[in-house]
Scaffold this motif. Structure first.
Motif, mmCIF file in Angstrom:
data_model
loop_
_atom_site.group_PDB
_atom_site.id
_atom_site.type_symbol
_atom_site.label_atom_id
_atom_site.label_comp_id
_atom_site.label_asym_id
_atom_site.label_seq_id
_atom_site.Cartn_x
_atom_site.Cartn_y
_atom_site.Cartn_z
ATOM 1 N N LEU A 93 9.070 -29.114 -21.889
ATOM 2 C CA LEU A 93 8.329 -30.348 -21.494
ATOM 3 C C LEU A 93 9.047 -31.493 -21.684
ATOM 4 C CD1 LEU A 93 4.633 -29.351 -22.200
ATOM 5 C CD2 LEU A 93 5.980 -29.256 -19.848
ATOM 6 N N ASP A 94 9.445 -31.608 -22.954
ATOM 7 C CA ASP A 94 10.504 -32.868 -23.517
ATOM 8 C C ASP A 94 11.653 -33.054 -22.414
ATOM 9 O OD1 ASP A 94 8.773 -33.308 -25.425
ATOM 10 O OD2 ASP A 94 9.875 -32.314 -26.988
ATOM 11 N N LEU A 95 12.139 -31.994 -22.008
ATOM 12 C CA LEU A 95 13.331 -32.031 -21.146
ATOM 13 C C LEU A 95 12.966 -32.625 -19.929
ATOM 14 C CD1 LEU A 95 15.683 -28.816 -22.285
ATOM 15 C CD2 LEU A 95 16.097 -31.479 -22.744
ATOM 16 N N THR A 96 11.942 -32.244 -19.531
ATOM 17 C CA THR A 96 11.467 -32.464 -18.046
ATOM 18 C C THR A 96 10.548 -33.534 -17.727
ATOM 19 O OG1 THR A 96 9.595 -30.822 -18.175
ATOM 20 C CG2 THR A 96 11.810 -30.011 -17.418
ATOM 21 N N GLY A 97 10.456 -34.498 -18.848
ATOM 22 C CA GLY A 97 9.566 -35.611 -18.856
ATOM 23 C C GLY A 97 7.979 -35.385 -18.655
ATOM 24 N N GLY A 98 7.535 -34.173 -19.455
ATOM 25 C CA GLY A 98 6.341 -33.640 -19.391
ATOM 26 C C GLY A 98 5.927 -33.051 -18.402
ATOM 27 N N ILE A 99 6.842 -32.918 -17.181
ATOM 28 C CA ILE A 99 6.215 -32.331 -15.796
ATOM 29 C C ILE A 99 6.433 -30.732 -15.973
ATOM 30 C CG2 ILE A 99 6.909 -31.993 -13.589
ATOM 31 C CD1 ILE A 99 7.905 -34.918 -13.726
ATOM 32 N N GLY A 100 7.313 -30.363 -16.549
ATOM 33 C CA GLY A 100 7.353 -28.815 -16.460
ATOM 34 C C GLY A 100 8.560 -28.303 -15.420
ATOM 35 N N ALA A 101 8.924 -27.344 -15.199
ATOM 36 C CA ALA A 101 9.845 -26.616 -14.323
ATOM 37 C C ALA A 101 9.714 -26.483 -12.891
ATOM 38 C CB ALA A 101 10.511 -25.465 -15.014
ATOM 39 N N ASP A 102 10.376 -26.869 -12.031
ATOM 40 C CA ASP A 102 10.088 -26.587 -10.665
ATOM 41 C C ASP A 102 9.975 -25.073 -10.435
ATOM 42 O OD1 ASP A 102 10.122 -29.393 -9.635
ATOM 43 O OD2 ASP A 102 12.476 -29.128 -9.906
ATOM 44 N N ALA A 103 10.645 -24.091 -11.104
ATOM 45 C CA ALA A 103 10.378 -22.972 -11.269
ATOM 46 C C ALA A 103 10.643 -22.170 -12.345
ATOM 47 C CB ALA A 103 11.352 -22.035 -10.286
ATOM 48 N N ALA A 104 9.876 -21.106 -12.951
ATOM 49 C CA ALA A 104 10.060 -20.516 -13.932
ATOM 50 C C ALA A 104 10.122 -19.025 -13.787
ATOM 51 C CB ALA A 104 8.893 -20.777 -14.930
ATOM 52 N N LEU A 105 11.177 -18.426 -14.476
ATOM 53 C CA LEU A 105 11.731 -17.073 -14.027
ATOM 54 C C LEU A 105 11.453 -16.329 -15.560
ATOM 55 C CD1 LEU A 105 15.049 -17.555 -12.404
ATOM 56 C CD2 LEU A 105 12.699 -17.885 -11.523
ATOM 57 N N GLU A 106 10.489 -15.023 -15.338
ATOM 58 C CA GLU A 106 10.089 -14.506 -16.542
ATOM 59 C C GLU A 106 11.023 -13.126 -16.543
ATOM 60 O OE1 GLU A 106 8.950 -11.920 -19.196
ATOM 61 O OE2 GLU A 106 8.371 -11.582 -17.246
ATOM 62 N N CYS A 107 11.652 -12.840 -17.397
ATOM 63 C CA CYS A 107 12.604 -11.673 -17.317
ATOM 64 C C CYS A 107 12.610 -10.576 -18.787
ATOM 65 C CB CYS A 107 14.181 -12.311 -17.228
ATOM 66 S SG CYS A 107 14.541 -13.115 -15.770
ATOM 67 N N VAL A 108 11.239 -10.730 -19.305
ATOM 68 C CA VAL A 108 11.348 -10.020 -20.374
ATOM 69 C C VAL A 108 10.072 -8.952 -20.304
ATOM 70 C CG1 VAL A 108 10.887 -9.936 -22.939
ATOM 71 C CG2 VAL A 108 12.014 -11.722 -21.882
ATOM 72 N N GLY A 109 8.929 -9.544 -20.029
ATOM 73 C CA GLY A 109 7.761 -8.798 -19.782
ATOM 74 C C GLY A 109 6.688 -8.511 -20.984
ATOM 75 N N THR A 110 7.133 -9.386 -21.939
ATOM 76 C CA THR A 110 6.047 -9.221 -22.883
ATOM 77 C C THR A 110 4.881 -10.280 -22.887
ATOM 78 O OG1 THR A 110 7.298 -10.891 -24.375
ATOM 79 C CG2 THR A 110 7.797 -8.741 -24.912
#
Length: 345
Positions: A229-246
């Motif tokens: 959130l800090d890196l994106t100015g509090g907005i969040g990512a345009d896309a998040a990719l979940e590659c673990v499964g926990t």
């Protein structure tokens, strides 16, 4: 023939399996050149998921030794990439993009159909499943990348496609295993401008940057979420990719995705997650097992043209006689992904 045999949690050993033979006119027998260990194999190895005693492994490239009378599209002598699911590519589910749902299909190394961690494999529905590789005398680096297409690169690509990654996007990748690293590479290929990779391991951080990551976050949980959130100015990512499964990785992926976005999930789920919070942020999710057979042709061209090189995820190498070492190296996190050399071209 020699093949890896799953004998129970913590026990994968070299053993003997019957030589595969043509059973149906749509079958082919493929002599394996390269195989590997998948992160999902570790769930079985660690006793966290069930697996039948017998053959194991679902990623391989090889040479067609025999082809049934009704096989079209591949012929004896062809170098082929085998997606981890065999399918007819003509049923309504395959045509709708879900090859894992093919009524006639199945997966390799399931205890019945031999897996890629062996000297040869009978491939059902060979004409629609196997992807022939044009050209000849490919260098070893290309062969390694072709092997990655059988699962991890296709799976990383599926995460990016499922999340709708496009040119100029900011993407966060949760997971620094081989699939997560391939998701970074896939995001770069699709034009993402900023790629934030979550990783606490120096070797994987280095690989992520080489694949296109612009930012690395070493934290986990709430600290990782705040960092994104800090890196994106509090907005969040345009896309998040979940590659673990926990449960934690899934929760993190949803927490860093901006409202109205889509999370691409390809980690095999372990644990439960409440979707109540995502409902009120209009955050969606899409994903599952990758339809690798659909993706391989387009990714294959980029590998042969030198545009992508996913084979670099293989940082440990051994032969079939030392398959137990390949599993231990990944289980102990001494390797991102273990390559197993089986036969010559």
């Amino acid at each position: 023939m020699k093949a890896a045999i799953f004998k129970g949690p913590g026990m994968v050993e070299i053993g003997e399996r019957p030589d595969p033979v043509i059973q149906e006119p749509t079958d082919a027998v493929v002599r394996v050149v390269l195989g590997c260990v998948c992160g999902s194999d570790l769930w079985y190895y660690r006793g966290e998921s069930a697996h039948a005693v017998g053959s194991i492994g679902h990623e391989f490239i090889g040479v067609v030794e025999q082809a049934g009378a009704e096989v079209q599209g591949v012929r004896e002598g062809d170098l082929v990439v085998a997606p981890f699911i065999y399918s007819d590519m003509s049923c309504p589910h395959c045509l709708n993009g879900s090859t894992i749902s093919c009524p006639a299909g199945g997966n390799f190394g399931n205890g019945t159909i031999d897996g890629g961690q062996g000297e040869a494999v009978r491939v059902p529905l060979a004409g629609s499943t196997l992807v022939p590789v044009p050209g000849s005398e490919h260098p070893d680096a290309v062969l390694r990348s072709l092997l990655a297409l059988s699962d991890v690169m296709s799976t990383g690509h599926h995460a990016a496609v499922s999340a709708g990654v496009k040119k100029g996007d900011t993407v966060t990748v949760v997971g620094d295993g081989a699939v997560g690293l391939c998701a970074v590479l896939a995001s770069r290929r699709l034009g993402a401008e900023r790629i934030i990779a979550l990783s606490r391991h120096a070797d994987r951080q280095k690989a992520a940057r080489e694949f296109g990551a612009t930012d690395i976050i070493e934290a986990r949980g709430e600290e990782a979420v705040q960092a994104v959130l800090d890196l994106t100015g509090g907005i969040g990512a345009d896309a998040a990719l979940e590659c673990v499964g926990t449960a934690q990785s899934i929760a993190t992926a949803f927490a860093v995705a901006r409202p109205g976005s889509t999370v691409g999930i390809v980690g095999v789920p372990h644990g439960q997650l409440s979707f109540a919070e995502t409902f009120f942020r209009n955050t969606g999710w899409r994903g599952g097992p990758a339809p690798a057979r659909i993706y391989i042709p387009e990714l294959l061209g980029d590998v042969l043209d030198g545009v992508i090189d996913p084979g670099r995820v293989f940082d440990y190498e051994t032969d079939l006689d030392h398959i137990a070492d390949a599993y231990r190296a990944m289980d102990e996190r001494r390797a991102i992904k273990s390559l197993v050399r089986v036969g010559a071209l």
